[in-house]
Write an enzyme that holds these catalytic residues in place. Structure first.
Site, PDB file in Angstrom:
ATOM      1  CE  LYS A 134      52.162  42.282  44.634  1.00  0.00           C
ATOM      2  NZ  LYS A 134      51.996  42.545  43.220  1.00  0.00           N
ATOM      3  CD  GLU A 180      36.454  45.245  49.540  1.00  0.00           C
ATOM      4  OE1 GLU A 180      35.536  44.954  48.688  1.00  0.00           O
ATOM      5  OE2 GLU A 180      36.293  45.453  50.745  1.00  0.00           O
ATOM      6  CB  CYS A 222      35.522  45.423  41.928  1.00  0.00           C
ATOM      7  SG  CYS A 222      35.623  46.854  42.964  1.00  0.00           S
ATOM      8  CD  GLU A 254      35.534  41.166  38.052  1.00  0.00           C
ATOM      9  OE1 GLU A 254      36.117  40.528  38.472  1.00  0.00           O
ATOM     10  OE2 GLU A 254      34.920  42.261  38.795  1.00  0.00           O
TER      11      GLU A 254
HETATM   12  P1  NAI Z   1      45.124  39.151  40.575  1.00  0.00           P
HETATM   13  O1  NAI Z   1      44.013  38.874  41.380  1.00  0.00           O
HETATM   14  O2  NAI Z   1      46.092  38.595  39.806  1.00  0.00           O
HETATM   15  O3  NAI Z   1      45.944  40.364  40.833  1.00  0.00           O
HETATM   16  C1  NAI Z   1      45.651  41.472  41.946  1.00  0.00           C
HETATM   17  C2  NAI Z   1      47.008  41.481  42.894  1.00  0.00           C
HETATM   18  O4  NAI Z   1      47.053  40.278  43.391  1.00  0.00           O
HETATM   19  C3  NAI Z   1      48.195  42.131  42.261  1.00  0.00           C
HETATM   20  O5  NAI Z   1      48.919  42.807  43.339  1.00  0.00           O
HETATM   21  C4  NAI Z   1      48.943  40.702  42.028  1.00  0.00           C
HETATM   22  O6  NAI Z   1      50.467  41.058  41.967  1.00  0.00           O
HETATM   23  C5  NAI Z   1      48.629  39.930  43.033  1.00  0.00           C
HETATM   24  N1  NAI Z   1      48.574  38.597  43.143  1.00  0.00           N
HETATM   25  C6  NAI Z   1      48.411  37.674  42.039  1.00  0.00           C
HETATM   26  N2  NAI Z   1      48.739  36.238  42.330  1.00  0.00           N
HETATM   27  C7  NAI Z   1      48.953  36.525  43.699  1.00  0.00           C
HETATM   28  C8  NAI Z   1      49.174  35.255  44.683  1.00  0.00           C
HETATM   29  N3  NAI Z   1      49.171  33.998  44.279  1.00  0.00           N
HETATM   30  N4  NAI Z   1      49.206  35.427  45.808  1.00  0.00           N
HETATM   31  C9  NAI Z   1      49.350  36.832  46.279  1.00  0.00           C
HETATM   32  N5  NAI Z   1      49.093  37.908  45.412  1.00  0.00           N
HETATM   33  C10 NAI Z   1      48.990  37.652  44.419  1.00  0.00           C
HETATM   34  O7  NAI Z   1      44.309  39.857  39.178  1.00  0.00           O
HETATM   35  P2  NAI Z   1      44.882  40.062  37.802  1.00  0.00           P
HETATM   36  O8  NAI Z   1      45.517  39.185  37.267  1.00  0.00           O
HETATM   37  O9  NAI Z   1      45.378  41.429  37.650  1.00  0.00           O
HETATM   38  O10 NAI Z   1      43.373  40.202  36.937  1.00  0.00           O
HETATM   39  C11 NAI Z   1      42.542  39.265  36.596  1.00  0.00           C
HETATM   40  C12 NAI Z   1      41.079  39.521  36.831  1.00  0.00           C
HETATM   41  O11 NAI Z   1      40.959  39.646  38.213  1.00  0.00           O
HETATM   42  C13 NAI Z   1      40.750  40.957  36.315  1.00  0.00           C
HETATM   43  O12 NAI Z   1      40.093  40.356  34.853  1.00  0.00           O
HETATM   44  C14 NAI Z   1      39.462  41.109  37.108  1.00  0.00           C
HETATM   45  O13 NAI Z   1      38.466  40.088  36.444  1.00  0.00           O
HETATM   46  C15 NAI Z   1      39.813  40.705  38.400  1.00  0.00           C
HETATM   47  N6  NAI Z   1      40.313  41.881  39.043  1.00  0.00           N
HETATM   48  C16 NAI Z   1      39.422  42.344  40.151  1.00  0.00           C
HETATM   49  C17 NAI Z   1      39.807  43.543  40.809  1.00  0.00           C
HETATM   50  C18 NAI Z   1      38.857  44.125  41.841  1.00  0.00           C
HETATM   51  O14 NAI Z   1      39.092  45.371  42.049  1.00  0.00           O
HETATM   52  N7  NAI Z   1      38.174  43.447  42.435  1.00  0.00           N
HETATM   53  C19 NAI Z   1      40.907  44.166  40.436  1.00  0.00           C
HETATM   54  C20 NAI Z   1      41.885  43.389  39.410  1.00  0.00           C
HETATM   55  C21 NAI Z   1      41.628  42.478  38.757  1.00  0.00           C
END
Ligand code: NAI
Ligand code: MG
Length: 495
Positions: free
Chosen positions: A194, A269, A302, A399
């Protein structure tokens, strides 16, 4: 001048993209689509099928069948390895096209996607292809004290976990797909991937390349859609044996809860607030190194070196150097030649990052450069250096995931480890010094999954990557990744 778009890219974005389930391109069961915008303008780039619970259901059924009775497990390890290798080759053959899709969808400079994201993704598949034939168990001499005189032959088998759900973010869309898919496939699992709703394009394109490489039907399924619906359904699905997630710590915790229903295996991660530590004896390259640590990929890493610590007597000089670099960075659309930093990925991230900038200002931090949105079109933020912070400020603790670094001075080796470790995260860390004993001594003390000495943002398919503390569970890449995609079976025969 704009990079000339490949014709294949124009064709790819011209019509709605479908889901890839059981080797077929299909519309979402609901018939719905969503838009992915070009982050440099906010205009619609492409339409994508909006997968939902029902589509996840279909994909899990296909992956289950492909695992339980399908051809994947029956292929020899060598044939599996050859197919995975071919995926790496096809990524390189389509490097320009994939880098353009990535640049358009995510906003990162085309040149960066072409030089880093795409070759790294290919290399990951090439690396993991070799592992398919090298997954081994052990023979074990057992004693069994309560069966005196009995004779046994015991050994372990390392077997695939089964059906794996993989949920990835938008900061390195193709590369994150590779990190996830490579080890899962090498170990013999089947997958439902996904991608992030902000950047679905390269994962969809990759599905086509994987089919071309010979991945059998149902072995890899790509369901585009939103996190709260498609992602949540995948994480909770009772027929999924493992979930691998990269994204926010907040959603990581939701995944853990969702996975509890059938106690599926989980690797995570998550976020970071990584310290980058410059000692007074650091070489002059430390300045560019500190700038790269935070500004690479617009700070949307990250492991971004978002907390810069500089030893007191070089603080002003190093910070001034980082400010100078920040001011010189050329912002623009990812597909514009000469662009060094593109827009943030989305309107939501623009609001999130500028919200942090406001909070820093309200709390009394000083922006030596940047501190605001750039322009009024697209999601650009100025590279920003904040000083006069205190350890309790939101900009220091949380972050930001944008091109924003907080800089603080430190006195000595004795106090820097505690300051660096003062975070709920533990993903990356950087150390800059010419005293190699000091570097290794500090590397031991840092609670982080990756420590870079006199470099930053160095990744390789053979290096395990992951987090301490709330930065995650488990490791990706390296042979460590295979452990997370295999179960160990102990077999004992009485002779
Ligand atoms: P997110 O954690 O919401 O999204 C990442 C993935 O999780 C996407 O594919 C999203 O569709 C999915 N997702 C979201 N809610 C979910 C749920 N309830 N159940 C299952 N899957 C779900 O991150 P978002 O909202 O895009 O970004 C928010 C913050 O997260 C960023 O500002 C950053 O701080 C952090 N982040 C960290 C990342 C990393 O590489 N560790 C990557 C992206 C975001
Ligand atoms: Mg979210």
């Amino acid at each position: 001048m704009t990079v000339t778009t490949e014709r294949s890219v124009e064709e790819f974005t011209a019509s709605p993209r479908q889901l890839f389930i059981d080797g077929q391109w299909v519309d979402a069961a609901s018939g719905r689509t969503f838009e992915t915008p070009d982050p440099s303008t906010g205009d619609t780039l492409a339409h994508i099928a909006e997968g939902d619970t029902e589509d996840i259901e279909r994909a899990v059924r296909a992956a289950r069948r492909a695992f339980d009775d399908g051809p994947w497990g029956r292929l020899t390890a060598s044939d599996r390895g050859r197919i995975i290798w071919k995926i790496g080759d096809l990524i390189l053959e389509h490097a320009d096209e994939l880098a353009q899709l990535e640049s358009l969808d995510n906003g990162k400079p085309f040149a960066v996607a072409r030089a880093a994201d795409v070759p790294l993704a290919a290399d990951l598949f090439h690396y993991m292809a070799g592992w398919a034939t090298k997954i081994e168990g052990n023979t074990i001499n057992i004693s069994v004290p309560y069966m005196p005189g009995a004779n046994f032959h015991s050994y372990t088998l390392r077997e695939p976990v089964g059906v794996v759900g993989q949920i990835i973010p938008w900061n390195f869309p193709l590369l994150m797909a590779a990190w996830k898919l490579g080890p899962a496939l090498a170990a013999g699992n089947t997958v439902i991937l996904k991608p992030a709703e902000q950047t679905p394009l390269t994962a969809v394109r990759l599905a086509g390349l994987m089919a071309e490489a010979g991945i059998p039907d149902g072995v890899v399924n790509v369901v585009t859609g939103f996190g709260e619906t498609a992602g949540a359904a995948l994480a909770a699905h009772p027929q999924v044996d493992k979930i691998a997630f990269t994204g926010s710590t907040e959603v990581g915790k939701l995944i853990v809860h969702a996975a509890a229903g059938n106690l599926k295996k989980v690797t995570l991660e998550l976020g970071g607030k990584s310290p980058n530590i410059v000692f007074e004896d650091a070489s002059p390259e430390a300045v560019a190194g500190a700038a790269n640590a935070i500004f690479f990929n617009h700070g949307q890493c990250c492991v971004a070196g978002s907390r810069l610590f500089v030893q007191q007597n070089r603080f002003d000089e190093v910070v001034a150097g980082v400010v100078e670099i920040a001011k010189s960075i050329k912002l623009g659309p990812g597909m514009e030649e000469g662009t060094q930093m593109g827009p943030l990925v989305s309107d939501e991230q623009l609001r999130r990052v500028t919200g942090f900038l406001d909070s820093g200002r309200d709390d009394g931090a000083t922006a030596l450069t940047g501190g605001t949105r750039y322009g009024d079109k697209g999601y650009f933020v100025e590279p920003t250096v904040l000083t006069n912070t205190t350890p309790d400020m939101k900009v220091v603790r949380e972050e930001i995931f944008g091109p924003v670094v907080v800089a603080a001075p430190f006195q000595s080796l004795d106090d820097i480890a505690a300051a660096a470790n003062d975070s709920e995260y533990g993903l990356g860390a950087g150390i800059w010094t010419q005293d190699i004993s000091k570097a290794h001594a500090l590397a031991k003390k840092l609670r982080a999954g990756t420590v870079w000495i006199n470099c930053y943002n160095v990744f390789d398919a053979s290096l395990p990557f992951g987090g301490y503390k709330q930065s995650g569970w488990g490791r990706e890449m390296g042979h460590e990744a295979l452990e997370a995609y295999t179960e160990v079976k102990a077999v004992t025969a009485q002779l």
